[in-house]
Design a protein around this motif. Structure first.
Motif, PDB file in Angstrom:
ATOM      1  N   ARG A   1     -11.877 -57.048   6.006  1.00  0.00           N
ATOM      2  CA  ARG A   1     -10.812 -57.722   6.748  1.00  0.00           C
ATOM      3  C   ARG A   1      -9.794 -56.742   7.330  1.00  0.00           C
ATOM      4  NH1 ARG A   1     -10.329 -63.471   4.656  1.00  0.00           N
ATOM      5  NH2 ARG A   1     -12.095 -63.621   3.265  1.00  0.00           N
ATOM      6  N   ALA A   2      -9.810 -55.520   6.854  1.00  0.00           N
ATOM      7  CA  ALA A   2      -8.838 -54.525   7.321  1.00  0.00           C
ATOM      8  C   ALA A   2      -9.163 -54.103   8.745  1.00  0.00           C
ATOM      9  CB  ALA A   2      -8.850 -53.314   6.401  1.00  0.00           C
ATOM     10  N   GLU A   3      -8.131 -53.934   9.537  1.00  0.00           N
ATOM     11  CA  GLU A   3      -8.303 -53.507  10.921  1.00  0.00           C
ATOM     12  C   GLU A   3      -8.271 -51.983  10.993  1.00  0.00           C
ATOM     13  OE1 GLU A   3      -8.928 -55.407  13.595  1.00  0.00           O
ATOM     14  OE2 GLU A   3      -9.034 -57.096  12.223  1.00  0.00           O
ATOM     15  N   SER A   4      -9.191 -51.430  11.748  1.00  0.00           N
ATOM     16  CA  SER A   4      -9.198 -49.993  11.995  1.00  0.00           C
ATOM     17  C   SER A   4      -9.699 -49.773  13.411  1.00  0.00           C
ATOM     18  CB  SER A   4     -10.112 -49.263  11.013  1.00  0.00           C
ATOM     19  OG  SER A   4     -10.187 -47.893  11.361  1.00  0.00           O
ATOM     20  N   PRO A   5      -8.945 -49.028  14.221  1.00  0.00           N
ATOM     21  CA  PRO A   5      -9.430 -48.732  15.568  1.00  0.00           C
ATOM     22  C   PRO A   5     -10.489 -47.633  15.556  1.00  0.00           C
ATOM     23  CG  PRO A   5      -7.338 -47.646  15.221  1.00  0.00           C
ATOM     24  CD  PRO A   5      -7.625 -48.466  13.982  1.00  0.00           C
ATOM     25  N   LEU A   6     -10.694 -46.997  14.391  1.00  0.00           N
ATOM     26  CA  LEU A   6     -11.626 -45.881  14.302  1.00  0.00           C
ATOM     27  C   LEU A   6     -13.046 -46.378  14.087  1.00  0.00           C
ATOM     28  CD1 LEU A   6      -9.554 -43.529  11.981  1.00  0.00           C
ATOM     29  CD2 LEU A   6      -9.563 -43.636  14.478  1.00  0.00           C
ATOM     30  N   LEU A   7     -13.983 -45.735  14.795  1.00  0.00           N
ATOM     31  CA  LEU A   7     -15.379 -46.131  14.721  1.00  0.00           C
ATOM     32  C   LEU A   7     -16.242 -44.886  14.729  1.00  0.00           C
ATOM     33  CD1 LEU A   7     -17.247 -48.913  15.497  1.00  0.00           C
ATOM     34  CD2 LEU A   7     -17.694 -47.382  17.386  1.00  0.00           C
ATOM     35  N   LEU A   8     -17.241 -44.853  13.864  1.00  0.00           N
ATOM     36  CA  LEU A   8     -18.227 -43.790  13.855  1.00  0.00           C
ATOM     37  C   LEU A   8     -19.524 -44.401  14.356  1.00  0.00           C
ATOM     38  CD1 LEU A   8     -18.220 -40.816  13.007  1.00  0.00           C
ATOM     39  CD2 LEU A   8     -19.221 -41.531  10.854  1.00  0.00           C
ATOM     40  N   ARG A   9     -20.011 -43.888  15.485  1.00  0.00           N
ATOM     41  CA  ARG A   9     -21.217 -44.433  16.111  1.00  0.00           C
ATOM     42  C   ARG A   9     -22.355 -43.436  15.951  1.00  0.00           C
ATOM     43  NH1 ARG A   9     -21.351 -47.165  21.962  1.00  0.00           N
ATOM     44  NH2 ARG A   9     -20.909 -48.938  20.632  1.00  0.00           N
ATOM     45  N   LEU A  10     -23.450 -43.897  15.343  1.00  0.00           N
ATOM     46  CA  LEU A  10     -24.644 -43.078  15.240  1.00  0.00           C
ATOM     47  C   LEU A  10     -25.580 -43.482  16.368  1.00  0.00           C
ATOM     48  CD1 LEU A  10     -23.349 -42.877  12.395  1.00  0.00           C
ATOM     49  CD2 LEU A  10     -25.657 -42.698  11.505  1.00  0.00           C
ATOM     50  N   THR A  11     -26.006 -42.503  17.148  1.00  0.00           N
ATOM     51  CA  THR A  11     -26.935 -42.759  18.248  1.00  0.00           C
ATOM     52  C   THR A  11     -28.226 -41.987  17.987  1.00  0.00           C
ATOM     53  OG1 THR A  11     -26.370 -40.905  19.705  1.00  0.00           O
ATOM     54  CG2 THR A  11     -24.944 -42.855  19.809  1.00  0.00           C
ATOM     55  N   ASN A  12     -29.197 -42.182  18.851  1.00  0.00           N
ATOM     56  CA  ASN A  12     -30.447 -41.445  18.706  1.00  0.00           C
ATOM     57  C   ASN A  12     -30.267 -39.959  19.003  1.00  0.00           C
ATOM     58  OD1 ASN A  12     -30.021 -42.192  21.457  1.00  0.00           O
ATOM     59  ND2 ASN A  12     -32.155 -41.740  21.910  1.00  0.00           N
ATOM     60  N   ARG A  13     -29.137 -39.565  19.596  1.00  0.00           N
ATOM     61  CA  ARG A  13     -28.909 -38.158  19.941  1.00  0.00           C
ATOM     62  C   ARG A  13     -27.809 -37.478  19.136  1.00  0.00           C
ATOM     63  NH1 ARG A  13     -29.737 -38.117  26.352  1.00  0.00           N
ATOM     64  NH2 ARG A  13     -31.928 -38.705  26.305  1.00  0.00           N
ATOM     65  N   GLY A  14     -26.957 -38.230  18.453  1.00  0.00           N
ATOM     66  CA  GLY A  14     -25.892 -37.601  17.694  1.00  0.00           C
ATOM     67  C   GLY A  14     -24.892 -38.605  17.154  1.00  0.00           C
ATOM     68  N   ILE A  15     -23.701 -38.103  16.856  1.00  0.00           N
ATOM     69  CA  ILE A  15     -22.622 -38.927  16.314  1.00  0.00           C
ATOM     70  C   ILE A  15     -21.450 -38.895  17.281  1.00  0.00           C
ATOM     71  CG2 ILE A  15     -20.910 -39.105  14.476  1.00  0.00           C
ATOM     72  CD1 ILE A  15     -22.867 -38.134  12.529  1.00  0.00           C
ATOM     73  N   GLN A  16     -20.822 -40.046  17.448  1.00  0.00           N
ATOM     74  CA  GLN A  16     -19.611 -40.149  18.261  1.00  0.00           C
ATOM     75  C   GLN A  16     -18.496 -40.715  17.390  1.00  0.00           C
ATOM     76  OE1 GLN A  16     -20.675 -42.820  21.430  1.00  0.00           O
ATOM     77  NE2 GLN A  16     -21.713 -41.226  22.592  1.00  0.00           N
ATOM     78  N   HIS A  17     -17.292 -40.198  17.596  1.00  0.00           N
ATOM     79  CA  HIS A  17     -16.120 -40.735  16.900  1.00  0.00           C
ATOM     80  C   HIS A  17     -15.204 -41.342  17.947  1.00  0.00           C
ATOM     81  CE1 HIS A  17     -11.937 -40.026  15.166  1.00  0.00           C
ATOM     82  NE2 HIS A  17     -12.415 -41.102  14.600  1.00  0.00           N
ATOM     83  N   TRP A  18     -14.939 -42.633  17.810  1.00  0.00           N
ATOM     84  CA  TRP A  18     -14.101 -43.376  18.752  1.00  0.00           C
ATOM     85  C   TRP A  18     -12.812 -43.810  18.072  1.00  0.00           C
ATOM     86  CZ3 TRP A  18     -15.229 -44.262  23.855  1.00  0.00           C
ATOM     87  CH2 TRP A  18     -16.520 -43.939  24.269  1.00  0.00           C
ATOM     88  N   ASP A  19     -11.726 -43.745  18.818  1.00  0.00           N
ATOM     89  CA  ASP A  19     -10.439 -44.295  18.401  1.00  0.00           C
ATOM     90  C   ASP A  19     -10.081 -45.338  19.448  1.00  0.00           C
ATOM     91  OD1 ASP A  19      -7.906 -44.920  17.612  1.00  0.00           O
ATOM     92  OD2 ASP A  19      -7.159 -42.866  17.555  1.00  0.00           O
ATOM     93  N   GLY A  20     -10.392 -46.592  19.154  1.00  0.00           N
ATOM     94  CA  GLY A  20     -10.228 -47.650  20.160  1.00  0.00           C
ATOM     95  C   GLY A  20     -11.205 -47.404  21.296  1.00  0.00           C
ATOM     96  N   ASP A  21     -10.688 -47.217  22.510  1.00  0.00           N
ATOM     97  CA  ASP A  21     -11.566 -46.961  23.654  1.00  0.00           C
ATOM     98  C   ASP A  21     -11.575 -45.488  24.061  1.00  0.00           C
ATOM     99  OD1 ASP A  21      -9.065 -46.762  24.738  1.00  0.00           O
ATOM    100  OD2 ASP A  21      -9.361 -48.248  26.300  1.00  0.00           O
ATOM    101  N   THR A  22     -11.110 -44.608  23.165  1.00  0.00           N
ATOM    102  CA  THR A  22     -11.051 -43.178  23.456  1.00  0.00           C
ATOM    103  C   THR A  22     -12.082 -42.432  22.608  1.00  0.00           C
ATOM    104  OG1 THR A  22      -8.683 -43.367  23.873  1.00  0.00           O
ATOM    105  CG2 THR A  22      -9.543 -41.155  23.506  1.00  0.00           C
ATOM    106  N   LEU A  23     -12.966 -41.702  23.274  1.00  0.00           N
ATOM    107  CA  LEU A  23     -13.951 -40.881  22.573  1.00  0.00           C
ATOM    108  C   LEU A  23     -13.257 -39.610  22.099  1.00  0.00           C
ATOM    109  CD1 LEU A  23     -16.881 -40.347  21.725  1.00  0.00           C
ATOM    110  CD2 LEU A  23     -17.241 -39.305  23.973  1.00  0.00           C
ATOM    111  N   ARG A  24     -13.135 -39.439  20.782  1.00  0.00           N
ATOM    112  CA  ARG A  24     -12.465 -38.264  20.217  1.00  0.00           C
ATOM    113  C   ARG A  24     -13.386 -37.050  20.190  1.00  0.00           C
ATOM    114  NH1 ARG A  24      -7.374 -38.996  21.033  1.00  0.00           N
ATOM    115  NH2 ARG A  24      -6.642 -40.936  20.168  1.00  0.00           N
ATOM    116  N   TRP A  25     -14.621 -37.260  19.766  1.00  0.00           N
ATOM    117  CA  TRP A  25     -15.596 -36.179  19.791  1.00  0.00           C
ATOM    118  C   TRP A  25     -17.000 -36.754  19.703  1.00  0.00           C
ATOM    119  CZ3 TRP A  25     -18.327 -36.530  15.357  1.00  0.00           C
ATOM    120  CH2 TRP A  25     -17.680 -36.876  14.180  1.00  0.00           C
TER     121      TRP A  25
END
Length: 143
Positions: free
Chosen positions: A65-89
Motif C-alpha cells: 500500500r505504500a507509495e513509491s515513485p521509484l521503480l526498478l525495471r528489468l528488461t531483456n537487455r539490462g536494468i533501468q531505475h526510474w523515479d516517476g517519469d525520469t530515467l535515473r540510470w
C-alpha cells in the motif's frame, strides 16, 4: 424532504469530486507508464517491474500500500531505475552484479556500487531477481 435533497446533493458532489480525482490519478499513471515504455530501445522489452524504496525509506508495514515513485525495471537487455517519469540510470547486463545484503539489493556495474534498494517482491523471493540476472547475463540477446 429538504433534508433528503441536501443529503442526496452532498453525496452527488462527493461522488463527482472523488471520481474526478481518481480519473486524474489514472491518467497520470498511464502517462508515466507511456514515458517509461518510450525509454526502451528497439527490440528491448520489459520483463518485470519492482517497486523499490531507499533503504532508509522502507515502509514499516503494508509495503503493497505504500507509495513509491521509484521503480526498478528489468528488461531483456539490462536494468533501468526510474523515479516517476525520469530515467535515473540504465545499465546493460554485461558488467552488472546484483547482491542482496539482508533485505537490501546492491547493484554494482563494472565493480562500482551504483545503487542500494529495498525491493518490494509481492509473490516471490529476492532469489528470483538474482536468478533472472544470472540467466540474462549468460544469455544476452544478439544485437
Amino acid at each position: 424532504m429538504v433534508g433528503l435533497w441536501w443529503a442526496l446533493g452532498s453525496v452527488a458532489v462527493f461522488s463527482v469530486l472523488f471520481g474526478a480525482r481518481q480519473i486524474r490519478e489514472g491518467a497520470e499513471t498511464g502517462r508515466v507508464a507511456a514515458v517509461r515504455d518510450e525509454g526502451l530501445a528497439a527490440g528491448e522489452y520489459t520483463l518485470t517491474d519492482y517497486k523499490v524504496f531507499l533503504p532508509f525509506d522502507r515502509p514499516k508495514s503494508s509495503p503493497e500500500r505504500a507509495e513509491s515513485p521509484l521503480l526498478l525495471r528489468l528488461t531483456n537487455r539490462g536494468i533501468q531505475h526510474w523515479d516517476g517519469d525520469t530515467l535515473r540510470w540504465s545499465h546493460p547486463w554485461a558488467g552488472l552484479r546484483l547482491v542482496f545484503e539482508d533485505e537490501v539489493l546492491l547493484v554494482h556495474h563494472e565493480g562500482r556500487p551504483v545503487a542500494r534498494f529495498w525491493v518490494f517482491i509481492p509473490f516471490g523471493t529476492p532469489d528470483e531477481i538474482l536468478l533472472a540476472a544470472d540467466r540474462l547475463q549468460r544469455h544476452r540477446p544478439r544485437r
